[in-house]
Design a protein around this motif. Structure first.
Motif, PDB file in Angstrom:
ATOM      1  N   ASN A  16       0.797  -1.497  -0.177  1.00 27.93           N
ATOM      2  CA  ASN A  16       0.035   0.044  -0.037  1.00 27.93           C
ATOM      3  C   ASN A  16       0.964   1.269  -0.118  1.00 27.93           C
ATOM      4  OD1 ASN A  16      -2.333  -1.676   0.148  1.00 27.93           O
ATOM      5  ND2 ASN A  16      -2.408  -1.224   2.240  1.00 27.93           N
ATOM      6  N   GLN A  17       1.941   1.219   0.718  1.00 25.51           N
ATOM      7  CA  GLN A  17       3.035   2.342   0.808  1.00 25.51           C
ATOM      8  C   GLN A  17       3.398   2.733  -0.672  1.00 25.51           C
ATOM      9  OE1 GLN A  17       6.326   2.123   3.550  1.00 25.51           O
ATOM     10  NE2 GLN A  17       5.129   0.405   4.820  1.00 25.51           N
ATOM     11  N   CYS A  18       3.748   1.570  -1.353  1.00 25.26           N
ATOM     12  CA  CYS A  18       4.219   1.915  -2.729  1.00 25.26           C
ATOM     13  C   CYS A  18       3.043   2.393  -3.670  1.00 25.26           C
ATOM     14  CB  CYS A  18       4.727   0.658  -3.424  1.00 25.26           C
ATOM     15  SG  CYS A  18       6.153  -0.340  -2.545  1.00 25.26           S
ATOM     16  N   SER A  19       2.031   1.767  -3.655  1.00 28.34           N
ATOM     17  CA  SER A  19       0.698   2.299  -4.418  1.00 28.34           C
ATOM     18  C   SER A  19       0.442   3.797  -4.112  1.00 28.34           C
ATOM     19  CB  SER A  19      -0.278   1.353  -4.545  1.00 28.34           C
ATOM     20  OG  SER A  19      -0.706   1.031  -3.413  1.00 28.34           O
ATOM     21  N   SER A  20       0.283   4.068  -2.794  1.00 32.50           N
ATOM     22  CA  SER A  20      -0.017   5.462  -2.521  1.00 32.50           C
ATOM     23  C   SER A  20       1.068   6.700  -2.843  1.00 32.50           C
ATOM     24  CB  SER A  20      -0.648   5.520  -1.179  1.00 32.50           C
ATOM     25  OG  SER A  20       0.253   5.062  -0.122  1.00 32.50           O
ATOM     26  N   VAL A  21       2.191   6.218  -2.781  1.00 29.12           N
ATOM     27  CA  VAL A  21       3.287   7.154  -3.056  1.00 29.12           C
ATOM     28  C   VAL A  21       3.354   7.354  -4.682  1.00 29.12           C
ATOM     29  CG1 VAL A  21       5.750   7.432  -3.064  1.00 29.12           C
ATOM     30  CG2 VAL A  21       4.793   6.709  -1.042  1.00 29.12           C
ATOM     31  N   SER A  22       3.193   6.104  -5.293  1.00 28.98           N
ATOM     32  CA  SER A  22       3.054   6.270  -6.874  1.00 28.98           C
ATOM     33  C   SER A  22       1.750   7.412  -7.186  1.00 28.98           C
ATOM     34  CB  SER A  22       2.844   4.891  -7.368  1.00 28.98           C
ATOM     35  OG  SER A  22       3.933   4.098  -7.526  1.00 28.98           O
ATOM     36  N   ALA A  23       0.808   6.962  -6.562  1.00 26.37           N
ATOM     37  CA  ALA A  23      -0.321   7.715  -6.861  1.00 26.37           C
ATOM     38  C   ALA A  23      -0.235   9.216  -6.562  1.00 26.37           C
ATOM     39  CB  ALA A  23      -1.632   7.211  -6.146  1.00 26.37           C
ATOM     40  N   PHE A  24       0.566   9.561  -5.650  1.00 29.26           N
ATOM     41  CA  PHE A  24       0.855  11.023  -4.901  1.00 29.26           C
ATOM     42  C   PHE A  24       1.695  11.449  -6.049  1.00 29.26           C
ATOM     43  CE2 PHE A  24       3.445  13.783  -2.786  1.00 29.26           C
ATOM     44  CZ  PHE A  24       2.395  14.683  -2.231  1.00 29.26           C
ATOM     45  N   LEU A  25       2.686  10.842  -6.385  1.00 34.72           N
ATOM     46  CA  LEU A  25       3.723  11.356  -7.600  1.00 34.72           C
ATOM     47  C   LEU A  25       3.220  11.674  -8.752  1.00 34.72           C
ATOM     48  CD1 LEU A  25       6.786   8.878  -6.753  1.00 34.72           C
ATOM     49  CD2 LEU A  25       6.585  11.302  -6.106  1.00 34.72           C
ATOM     50  N   ILE A  26       2.151  10.638  -9.275  1.00 38.24           N
ATOM     51  CA  ILE A  26       1.375  11.051 -10.428  1.00 38.24           C
ATOM     52  C   ILE A  26       0.477  12.189 -10.345  1.00 38.24           C
ATOM     53  CG2 ILE A  26      -0.145  10.164 -12.180  1.00 38.24           C
ATOM     54  CD1 ILE A  26       0.973   7.226 -11.477  1.00 38.24           C
ATOM     55  N   SER A  27      -0.282  12.185  -9.279  1.00 36.81           N
ATOM     56  CA  SER A  27      -1.295  13.120  -9.053  1.00 36.81           C
ATOM     57  C   SER A  27      -0.759  14.578  -8.794  1.00 36.81           C
ATOM     58  CB  SER A  27      -2.377  12.906  -8.252  1.00 36.81           C
ATOM     59  OG  SER A  27      -1.726  13.189  -6.825  1.00 36.81           O
ATOM     60  N   SER A  28       0.676  14.685  -8.240  1.00 39.15           N
ATOM     61  CA  SER A  28       1.408  15.803  -8.133  1.00 39.15           C
ATOM     62  C   SER A  28       2.327  16.374  -9.309  1.00 39.15           C
ATOM     63  CB  SER A  28       2.230  15.741  -6.795  1.00 39.15           C
ATOM     64  OG  SER A  28       1.268  15.482  -5.613  1.00 39.15           O
TER      65      SER A  28
END
Ligand SMILES: Cc1cc2nc3c(=O)[nH]c(=O)nc-3n(C[C@H](O)[C@H](O)[C@H](O)COP(=O)(O)OP(=O)(O)OC[C@H]3O[C@@H](n4cnc5c(N)ncnc54)[C@H](O)[C@@H]3O)c2cc1C
Length: 321
Positions: A16-28
């Motif tokens: 979950n850490q990996c997927s939420s960091v990825s999503a954060f990087l993409i949305s930002s």
């Protein structure tokens, strides 16, 4: 602006850490596959699995004995202090927020916890996060590098995330690192929850007018005799008379019981926002001018103790018949 991601490979929610960091990087809009992810782990048998879902292609896996803030911080400071990145991202759990704040302090940078998104230019970053229990969106400017951010919980995976073809990992063994002498014992306690208050049908809410912890403990007994859940206003929780998971209001539980019995609370907007969905509000207060008296369905102008004692006596009598 370069960044690094710091993940907890000892945690069962690593994926979950990996997927939420990825999503954060993409949305930002700051996804840089060449950025580095530092992963602290303690199970060498599982280390290859840890590399599979990381948000960046360059990895540094650091084996430690125990995931302790103190150990992770001193290794991080040693590795990063000579040449810090502009930005460090930590996961949105409690450990991630603690590290973000303490690491920023050690490196003389700035930190923010529970960040939902960010915009950055060469000189500063602007982060948004929920404030007042998520009722408002706050925007914060950070100007001292390195920026150390922990992410908001519950950032959902992004469908558009690209697959990384090849990852390069370096490994360090720091499993011999000693924990600081001042840590004598560690215990893990279950996080407090607001669930009980938010689902209760009958809530007694005590305010600063109860005056001390002894009276809070007496209120606990009365509430349980009445079959009610007990909540408190902010001064009661902040004075340490009651635990924080009893807090009602904009910074705590938003309740919607059939009956809320509000004792010795003035009814400030920050508190009232937490009880206004109650079907009936009954206030007991010595001051007829106070806000709760005007906003309640029924108000009794008296000392709360006298009224509560009488109420519990009558209920006791009723039960005995
Ligand atoms: C950012 C922010 C967030 C906040 N979030 C919250 C929040 O989530 N929840 C919250 O509660 N507050 C919150 N506050 C604080 C809030 O503004 C008020 O300060 C707080 O609610 C006041 O608590 P109170 O009513 O218990 O105390 P007081 O305002 O001091 O009221 C005490 C009341 O007790 C009555 N009283 C005294 N003795 C007796 C007696 N013997 N019998 C009967 N009545 C008696 C008095 O007449 C008075 O009305 C927040 C404030 C800020 C700035």
């Amino acid at each position: 602006m370069n960044y690094k991601v710091v993940l907890n490979g000892c945690s069962p929610n690593f994926s979950n850490q990996c997927s939420s960091v990825s999503a954060f990087l993409i949305s930002s809009n700051i996804l840089d596959r060449e950025a580095q992810t530092l992963i602290f782990y303690n199970n060498s048998a599982a280390k290859l699995k840890l590399t599979a879902e990381t948000p960046t292609s360059l990895l540094h896996l650091i084996e430690i004995n125990n995931y302790e803030a103190e150990t992770v911080l001193s290794i991080l400071a040693e590795l990063e202090k000579p040449n810090p990145a502009d930005l460090y991202l930590f996961p949105g759990d409690y450990a991630g927020s603690e590290l973000a704040v303490r690491f920023a302090y050690r490196l003389g940078g700035s930190s923010l916890a529970a960040v939902e998104s960010l915009q950055m230019d060469q000189h500063q970053i602007k982060c948004t996060k929920g404030v007042y229990n998520g009722y408002l969106q706050g925007t914060f400017k950070l100007s001292k590098k390195p920026y150390c951010l922990s992410l908001a919980r519950g950032i959902l995976p992004n469908r558009d995330s690209q697959v990384i073809e090849k990852r390069e990992a370096v490994y360090s063994d720091r499993s011999e690192e000693r924990q600081p002498a001042y840590i004598v014992k560690r215990t893990v306690e279950k996080a407090e929850s607001l669930d009980e208050l938010e689902s209760a049908k009958f809530v007694v809410a005590g305010g600063r007018g109860i005056k001390n912890k002894d009276n809070y403990l007496k209120l606990q007994t009365s509430a349980s005799l009445l079959g009610a859940a007990l909540g408190v206003s902010r001064p009661v929780a902040l004075n340490g008379w009651a635990p924080l998971n009893k807090l009602i209001g904009a910074s705590g539980a938003i309740i919607n019981p059939e009956i809320c019995l509000a004792l010795a609370v003035s009814g400030s907007p920050a508190f009232f926002g937490g009880i206004e969905k109650s079907r009936k509000i009954i206030a007991i207060n010595t001051d007829p001018q106070t806000a709760i008296v005007n906003n309640a369905d029924v108000a009794v102008i008296d000392d709360y103790k006298a009224v509560l004692d009488e109420l519990t006596r009558l209920i006791g009598e009723d039960k005995n018949h």
